[in-house]
Write a protein that holds these residues in place. Structure first.
Motif, short mmCIF file in Angstrom:
data_model
loop_
_atom_site.label_atom_id
_atom_site.label_comp_id
_atom_site.label_asym_id
_atom_site.label_seq_id
_atom_site.Cartn_x
_atom_site.Cartn_y
_atom_site.Cartn_z
N PRO A 1 0.81 -1.23 0.00
CA PRO A 1 0.00 0.00 0.00
C PRO A 1 0.84 1.27 0.00
O PRO A 1 0.49 2.24 -0.67
CB PRO A 1 -0.81 -0.08 1.29
CG PRO A 1 -0.64 -1.44 1.83
CD PRO A 1 0.51 -2.10 1.14
N GLU A 2 1.95 1.27 0.73
CA GLU A 2 2.80 2.46 0.76
C GLU A 2 3.41 2.71 -0.61
O GLU A 2 3.49 3.84 -1.09
CB GLU A 2 3.91 2.29 1.80
CG GLU A 2 3.54 2.71 3.19
CD GLU A 2 2.96 4.12 3.23
OE1 GLU A 2 3.73 5.08 3.06
OE2 GLU A 2 1.74 4.26 3.44
N ALA B 1 2.20 12.30 12.58
CA ALA B 1 2.12 11.08 13.38
C ALA B 1 2.60 9.87 12.57
O ALA B 1 2.70 8.77 13.09
CB ALA B 1 0.69 10.86 13.86
N GLY B 2 2.90 10.06 11.32
CA GLY B 2 3.44 8.97 10.52
C GLY B 2 2.38 8.02 9.98
O GLY B 2 2.70 6.92 9.58
N ILE B 3 1.12 8.42 9.98
CA ILE B 3 0.07 7.53 9.48
C ILE B 3 0.17 7.39 7.97
O ILE B 3 1.00 6.68 7.46
CB ILE B 3 -1.35 8.04 9.79
CG1 ILE B 3 -1.47 8.52 11.22
CG2 ILE B 3 -2.38 6.92 9.55
CD1 ILE B 3 -1.08 7.54 12.25
N LYS B 4 -0.64 8.11 7.26
CA LYS B 4 -0.62 7.94 5.81
C LYS B 4 0.11 9.11 5.18
O LYS B 4 -0.02 10.24 5.61
CB LYS B 4 -2.06 7.92 5.29
CG LYS B 4 -2.79 6.67 5.65
CD LYS B 4 -4.18 6.69 5.06
CE LYS B 4 -4.95 5.49 5.55
NZ LYS B 4 -6.36 5.57 5.18
N PRO C 1 -8.67 2.08 16.66
CA PRO C 1 -7.40 1.90 15.96
C PRO C 1 -7.56 1.70 14.46
O PRO C 1 -6.57 1.65 13.75
CB PRO C 1 -6.84 0.62 16.58
CG PRO C 1 -8.06 -0.20 16.88
CD PRO C 1 -9.13 0.80 17.26
N SER C 2 -8.78 1.57 13.95
CA SER C 2 -8.93 1.48 12.50
C SER C 2 -8.66 2.86 11.91
O SER C 2 -8.61 3.86 12.64
CB SER C 2 -10.35 1.03 12.15
OG SER C 2 -10.50 0.87 10.77
N THR C 3 -8.46 2.92 10.61
CA THR C 3 -8.45 4.20 9.92
C THR C 3 -9.69 4.21 9.04
O THR C 3 -10.36 3.19 8.90
CB THR C 3 -7.17 4.38 9.08
OG1 THR C 3 -6.95 3.18 8.34
CG2 THR C 3 -5.98 4.65 9.96
N ALA D 1 -8.90 1.69 4.10
CA ALA D 1 -8.30 0.41 4.49
C ALA D 1 -6.86 0.30 4.03
O ALA D 1 -6.08 -0.47 4.59
CB ALA D 1 -9.10 -0.75 3.90
#
Lengths: 320, 320
Positions: free
Chosen positions: B105-106, B147-150, B314-316, B319
């Motif tokens: 995904p990244e 925060a380093g999420i997406k 904790p989900s975003t 997906a």
């Protein structure tokens, strides 16, 4: 073509009497063996078999490591109440090593079947000297196999494979004309405690059928923990069957403000009479949210939880 | 540290006046360019920019092939009503070939960002001669990146990358002190039609963020069809956002009495004010079952449908 006995037609007293006689006549003075999984079908067969043969039926429970927490001990305990001894065989390592590296669901199923029959149970049967194998095959198993759906490890005969030749024993299948609801009636009539025969169905390949992708010790632990939460919280739901499925797909999550690329659990909870058709249970939304919260907090690595909303068909009850 | 303007503090009239002046002062007599995605943020920025610069703002819509059905034409149509010309750039092939073979995904996100900025938009910017780039970055984008999420494709500045050096232009971000609810207030005050600014959010990487695993033309078609069903059926749900996610995991199904090893769609429908936290919408169970049935009958290859029941965190929200 096997003639179905519907629950309407089923007279439990005469059915039991007839099957006990059939088993007794078939086995004669020989000895028989059966593998007990703890499900309704194999439990009912165990009761019928012991009624017919007493100690000449040897009942083994194969611990394949793919079970629910404390499953073998719990099942053996149930039967101890009836004076029936269940022998627990530890074969965890054999199954785990057979499953190593396999992700294809059919190959997984084959590896489990192969290990169960050819390796573990085959060995036990040969060592036991028993020539008769009692099995809890029901009509639904045959329907699905003939239609080419899932391989059931207990329908070699129906697939045209001679079990005598294949494994050196003869199969006796006293429940083959019944469906799940009929088996429950017989189990009840045989005195199985309600907590036993009302137990929700658990598939032959057990937790391996609840894991999409490779089955490893760690992933089994994850699926086992999620299963415990789901079974505990849905115990009084009145549903036909409920389960936790560990997905292989990874989904994005956030934990402690950091990205947590985690795993997902799918919950399935079914309304059904006989497993031929099934629809998702209309659980209260609060229950669903509580289930998700409990799984996320109690099962390491899970960041997302879904609930199945499709019916069978075209879905099946199990995912793998 | 960017100072948040909450909706309580927000005076839409003076905010618009101030931002129009800022844009005007920054661009001077130069020309600016912006990429419109059709989301609330970029639409609001487009309105602000044209209010400040008129025809000296060139607005492009990049058709990356990852969009909902007819997305570019629909968006361009909205702006035509305001006399604003939106230029549609067809870059479908460039995106699809950049995504080929990628499942992480990244890396997918990076391929899309890279193609968008360095290849397609970078080229357009260079050819346009514009030195100023208007962007719809909002405060939530920055929170999540820090925060380093997406990775958000629109926060190079906040990541310490000098956009001047990196791409040869200067970024203007008039919405950076707002969150989603504030942006909606501004959009409304600027006269964006309610069907426009009330449109549910759609992520930058669009359908690629709704596909777990490789993004191919065929899988895009599957995700696009499922998205159409979900958006149509949940249009009046009042939810903050809703989406269809195509899973990579295969699940067992049955069709025409035959085994059909198929794909699964996960539906997510969120209640949220500003996307920072979100919880699954309590949709009527009938709606969920109808959604599943519609997707199974209208989207080829789908045998199973689930509904998300986990909350963020904790989900975003997305997906992938």
């Amino acid at each position: 073509m096997i003639k179905e006995i519907t629950t309407k037609e089923l007279n439990t007293g005469s059915f039991i009497e007839e099957k006990v006689k059939e088993i007794s006549d078939t086995v004669g003075t020989g000895i028989a063996i059966n593998a007990l999984s703890g499900g309704v079908d194999s439990s009912t067969v165990t009761m019928l078999g012991h009624k017919a043969l007493g100690n000449r039926l040897r009942t083994v429970f194969i611990q394949n490591g793919l079970m629910r927490e404390n499953e073998p001990e719990k099942v053996a305990g149930f039967f101890r109440e009836f004076g029936i001894h269940v022998e627990i065989i530890d074969a965890k390592d054999e199954f785990l090593s057979a499953l190593k590296g396999i992700t294809d669901p059919e190959k997984k199923r084959e590896a489990i079947t192969e290990t169960f029959y050819s390796k573990v149970f085959g060995r036990i049967v040969k060592e036991s000297g028993a020539r008769f194998l009692l099995q809890g095959t029901i009509l639904t198993d045959i329907d699905e196999t003939v239609a080419g759906i899932k391989r059931q490890h207990n329908v070699f005969a129906q697939l045209g494979i001679d079990p005598q030749e294949a494994f050196g024993y003869q199969i006796i299948e006293p429940l083959i004309q019944l469906r799940k609801d009929g088996v429950r009636m017989i189990g009840k009539a045989l005195g199985l405690p309600s907590e036993m025969f009302d137990r929700i169905p658990f598939p032959g390949p057990a937790l391996a059928a609840r894991i999409i992708g490779e089955v490893t010790g760690e992933r089994l632990e994850t699926a086992r923990k999620a299963t415990m939460v789901v079974e505990k919280m849905l115990k009084n739901s009145g549903a036909f069957q409920y389960m936790a499925i560990l997905h292989q797909d990874r989904v994005t999550g956030i934990r402690d403000k950091k990205r947590d690329f985690g795993q997902q659990i799918e919950i399935r909870c079914w309304d059904s009479v006989d497993a031929r058709t099934a629809s998702p249970t209309n659980l209260p939304f609060e229950t669903l949210k509580n289930l998700a919260a409990a799984i996320i907090s109690e099962v390491p690595g899970i960041v997302s939880v879904t609930y199945n909303i499709a019916s069978k068909p075209p879905s099946t009850i199990e995912a793998v």
